[in-house]
Scaffold this motif. Structure first.
Motif, PDB file in Angstrom:
ATOM      1  N   MET A   1     -19.494  22.855-109.803  1.00 19.45           N
ATOM      2  CA  MET A   1     -18.953  23.015-110.841  1.00 19.45           C
ATOM      3  C   MET A   1     -18.649  21.631-111.316  1.00 19.45           C
ATOM      4  SD  MET A   1     -16.267  25.227-111.664  1.00 19.45           S
ATOM      5  CE  MET A   1     -15.058  24.211-112.224  1.00 19.45           C
ATOM      6  N   ASP A   2     -19.328  20.165-111.146  1.00 16.01           N
ATOM      7  CA  ASP A   2     -19.391  18.892-111.683  1.00 16.01           C
ATOM      8  C   ASP A   2     -21.215  19.422-112.573  1.00 16.01           C
ATOM      9  OD1 ASP A   2     -21.475  19.258-109.184  1.00 16.01           O
ATOM     10  OD2 ASP A   2     -21.386  17.032-108.959  1.00 16.01           O
ATOM     11  N   THR A   3     -21.864  20.624-112.619  1.00 12.73           N
ATOM     12  CA  THR A   3     -23.002  20.295-113.031  1.00 12.73           C
ATOM     13  C   THR A   3     -22.621  21.386-113.811  1.00 12.73           C
ATOM     14  OG1 THR A   3     -24.607  20.356-110.630  1.00 12.73           O
ATOM     15  CG2 THR A   3     -25.670  21.359-113.138  1.00 12.73           C
ATOM     16  N   LEU A   4     -21.793  22.736-114.242  1.00 11.30           N
ATOM     17  CA  LEU A   4     -21.745  23.014-114.434  1.00 11.30           C
ATOM     18  C   LEU A   4     -20.675  22.445-116.330  1.00 11.30           C
ATOM     19  CD1 LEU A   4     -20.553  26.643-113.542  1.00 11.30           C
ATOM     20  CD2 LEU A   4     -22.422  26.111-115.061  1.00 11.30           C
ATOM     21  N   PHE A   5     -20.399  21.485-115.372  1.00  9.80           N
ATOM     22  CA  PHE A   5     -19.329  20.596-116.457  1.00  9.80           C
ATOM     23  C   PHE A   5     -20.328  19.868-117.351  1.00  9.80           C
ATOM     24  CE2 PHE A   5     -17.417  16.458-117.310  1.00  9.80           C
ATOM     25  CZ  PHE A   5     -15.713  16.589-118.057  1.00  9.80           C
ATOM     26  N   ARG A   6     -20.956  19.514-116.540  1.00 12.73           N
ATOM     27  CA  ARG A   6     -22.033  18.632-117.829  1.00 12.73           C
ATOM     28  C   ARG A   6     -22.776  19.383-118.888  1.00 12.73           C
ATOM     29  NH1 ARG A   6     -23.389  13.505-115.143  1.00 12.73           N
ATOM     30  NH2 ARG A   6     -22.285  13.650-112.607  1.00 12.73           N
TER      31      ARG A   6
ATOM     32  N   LEU B   1      -9.677  22.846-118.017  1.00 19.50           N
ATOM     33  CA  LEU B   1     -10.477  22.731-117.738  1.00 19.50           C
ATOM     34  C   LEU B   1     -11.707  22.491-119.068  1.00 19.50           C
ATOM     35  CD1 LEU B   1     -13.002  20.600-116.286  1.00 19.50           C
ATOM     36  CD2 LEU B   1     -13.176  22.783-115.061  1.00 19.50           C
ATOM     37  N   ARG B   2     -11.710  23.805-119.621  1.00 16.66           N
ATOM     38  CA  ARG B   2     -12.028  23.934-120.664  1.00 16.66           C
ATOM     39  C   ARG B   2     -11.932  22.404-121.971  1.00 16.66           C
ATOM     40  NH1 ARG B   2     -11.491  28.939-119.335  1.00 16.66           N
ATOM     41  NH2 ARG B   2      -9.973  30.059-120.751  1.00 16.66           N
ATOM     42  N   LYS B   3     -10.774  22.798-122.020  1.00 14.57           N
ATOM     43  CA  LYS B   3      -9.814  21.347-123.094  1.00 14.57           C
ATOM     44  C   LYS B   3     -10.797  20.377-123.068  1.00 14.57           C
ATOM     45  CE  LYS B   3      -6.392  24.652-124.675  1.00 14.57           C
ATOM     46  NZ  LYS B   3      -4.759  24.388-124.784  1.00 14.57           N
ATOM     47  N   THR B   4     -10.656  20.475-121.517  1.00 13.28           N
ATOM     48  CA  THR B   4     -11.177  18.702-120.719  1.00 13.28           C
ATOM     49  C   THR B   4     -12.446  18.738-121.411  1.00 13.28           C
ATOM     50  OG1 THR B   4      -9.502  18.376-119.704  1.00 13.28           O
ATOM     51  CG2 THR B   4     -11.636  17.170-119.009  1.00 13.28           C
ATOM     52  N   VAL B   5     -12.932  19.549-121.230  1.00 12.66           N
ATOM     53  CA  VAL B   5     -14.744  19.614-122.030  1.00 12.66           C
ATOM     54  C   VAL B   5     -14.989  18.956-123.083  1.00 12.66           C
ATOM     55  CG1 VAL B   5     -17.047  21.048-121.709  1.00 12.66           C
ATOM     56  CG2 VAL B   5     -15.734  21.465-119.909  1.00 12.66           C
TER      57      VAL B   5
END
Length: 558
Positions: free
Chosen positions: A88-93, A146-150
């Motif tokens: 998840m952290d990789t996808l977040f980046r 989480l999408r909004k946080t991105v």
């Protein structure tokens, strides 16, 4: 420029030494836990603010790969169960990268990652996810929150990078994204924002607008506020002229009597430019006094001085050559020009003063005048200006006031030669002291800083920019704050009424009143943010349209 261990250490030492910051926010305060998206957003804001001020950190993509995420627990926001190929952290980046570029579809992201193997390695990608995998990860694996946080994190990165004069893939939006029902409770919702903005705008308008007055006789049947209401109404409608606006205003206003377009213009034309400027400064003084009631506003900081142009003038300017002058780009076009001094940086971006520019007026005269106004209103530390103000006499005057400055320099033969030498040595940065001749064997001492532009489209000396400063290279990153004045001009021009009149005083009043509406908007946003959250973030939560609509009501329209 590659990130070094020393540059990382410098950034996080700076964060650790800031007594009012606890980082990571969700690991060391009672407000957040390690699954809190608000804590993650706070960390992005804190780290990016310090990161881009370091002169070696000049890439938003590098920041995305370097952002510490080990503290955060993404599992609470992962809709998938069981083993997965990508963390998840990789996808977040990866999705922060997508938002930074503003790509609407995963295709662009996939193609970009395929073309950048070094970036993929920094992001922790052993293989590039297929387009379908990226789509499913974003739409079904990530929670809505989480999408909004991105999206919020990406906008924060763009703003912090741009403030530090780092090249960004796109301009950050000037309004907040829409919020869903599951937004974090610590973030005020739209209803709370508008309710508070309504009350604050009513108060501010009652404080500020009395500073403007018309020299009218006794027994006038139309209330003076109706004129300011009409002017505000014109700002609500893009490219709306007084005659047409007055007709619409008549139907939308709750007043019994409203001014006609020609009567409105006649009243404004009776005001001299000196009167308009005096009223404007009085109104801004009142506005600053209201903002200063909060602990988050400081009557000190960095100011930017600049000149903006109206749309090119296409009519006959015979007899008006001293007022409808050439453009800054030295084209064959003509335009009215206005100069402003504005608070920038971490301050609320209020326009402290505005003045017209006439043919024959020197840049020294303009800067002296605007700095006199600014220093009467706030404590000025640093002055940022565009390269059209790189005159040695302007710089000497600023130094004589005890102020620091950062100004880009137009490259002459000696600067071009030095830039060519730096290019041959593949050197990114260079400083040298320079004496500028003032006449009569007098000199102004300054420092020239050469800085290489990242990803420049040129392959010669034009890769370099040259800045002049009297305060050391540490202040060079502050020059990135100047972009705010350009962003402000776009909003100010949006608030201006349209006119074909050549009357210089009327034209200037329209511009000055638009500056006032813009400054009211930013002050209202500060007061609302402090009321709702106890803090001030530079990104407004009250939109300009909301403020204008509320002002419209307070001046007698609704």
């Amino acid at each position: 420029m590659p990130i070094t261990t020393e540059s990382r250490r410098t950034v996080f030492r700076q964060i650790a030494r800031r007594s009012y910051v606890e980082w990571p926010a969700y690991d060391s305060t009672p407000l957040y836990d390690r699954t809190s998206l608000a804590g993650l957003e706070a960390d992005v804001r804190i780290v990016s603010g310090a990161w881009f001020r370091h002169h070696e950190h000049s890439s938003v993509e590098q920041f995305v790969s370097e952002l510490p995420l080990a503290y955060f627990q993404f599992e609470a926001h992962d809709c998938y169960e069981g083993p997965t190929h990508y963390e998840m952290d990789t996808l977040f980046r990866v999705f922060v990268l997508k938002e930074l570029h503003g790509w609407e579809h995963e295709t662009s992201l996939y193609e970009y990652l395929k073309s950048c193997p070094e970036l993929c390695e920094r992001l922790g990608l052993e293989t590039v996810p297929e387009q379908s995998t990226l789509w499913r990860s974003w739409h079904t694996r990530f929670t809505n929150a989480l999408r909004k946080t991105v999206q919020k994190a990406s906008r924060t990165i763009l703003v912090k990078a741009q403030n530090a004069d780092v090249t960004v893939p796109r301009e950050p939006e000037q309004i907040l994204a829409a919020r869903g029902d599951d937004v974090d409770e610590s973030v005020p919702d739209d209803r709370a924002i508008l309710d508070n903005a309504d009350r604050v705008t009513e108060h501010v308008s009652r404080v500020v607008f009395p500073a403007f007055s018309l020299d009218r006789g006794e027994g006038c049947v139309i209330h003076e506020n109706a004129y300011w209401g009409l002017q505000t109404y014109l700002g609500l409608r893009e490219r709306l002229a007084a005659n047409e606006g007055a007709r619409s205003f008549l139907y939308e206003s709750t007043r019994d009597r409203t001014p006609l377009g020609h009567a409105h213009r006649e009243q404004i034309r009776d005001l001299s430019i000196e009167q308009v400027r005096a009223m404007y400064r009085q109104a801004i003084t009142r506005l600053l006094n209201e903002a200063a009631e909060t602990e988050q506003f400081f009557r000190a900081g960095i100011v930017a001085i600049d000149i903006t142009e109206a749309d090119p003038f296409t009519g006959d300017r015979t007899g008006y050559e001293d007022e409808i002058i050439g453009t800054k780009e030295k084209t064959n076009e003509y335009a009215y020009q206005w100069a402003t001094v504005q608070l920038v940086g971490n301050a609320v971006p209020i326009v402290l003063d505005a003045r017209p520019v006439r043919k024959g007026q020197t840049r020294l005269e303009i800067v002296e005048d605007l700095l006199d106004s600014a220093e009467n209103l706030v404590h000025v530390d640093n002055v940022l200006m565009d390269r059209e103000f790189d005159s040695q006499h302007v710089l000497e005057m600023i130094s004589q006031r005890g102020l620091s400055y950062v100004v880009p320099k137009r490259m002459q033969a000696s600067e071009k030669a030095q830039a060519k030498r730096l290019l041959q040595r593949d050197q990114d940065r260079y400083e040298t002291d320079r004496k500028l001749h003032l006449g009569k064997n007098e000199w102004h001492e300054t420092t020239l800083i050469y800085r290489r532009k990242e990803d420049s489209e040129h392959d010669d000396h034009r890769q370099y920019s040259v800045f002049m400063t009297n305060c050391g290279s540490g202040h060079l990153t502050e020059y990135g704050y100047r972009w705010e004045i350009e962003s402000g001009y776009r909003s100010i021009k949006r608030f201006m009424a349209a006119t074909t009149s050549k009357d210089f005083g009327l034209r200037f009043f329209y511009f000055a009143f638009a500056c006032l509406l813009y400054s009211i908007w930013r002050a209202v946003d500060l007061l609302v943010q402090v009321k709702l959250t106890g803090e001030y973030e530079h990104s407004p939560i009250v939109t300009a349209d909301n403020t204008l609509t509320l002002l419209k009501k307070e001046t007698g329209i609704g």
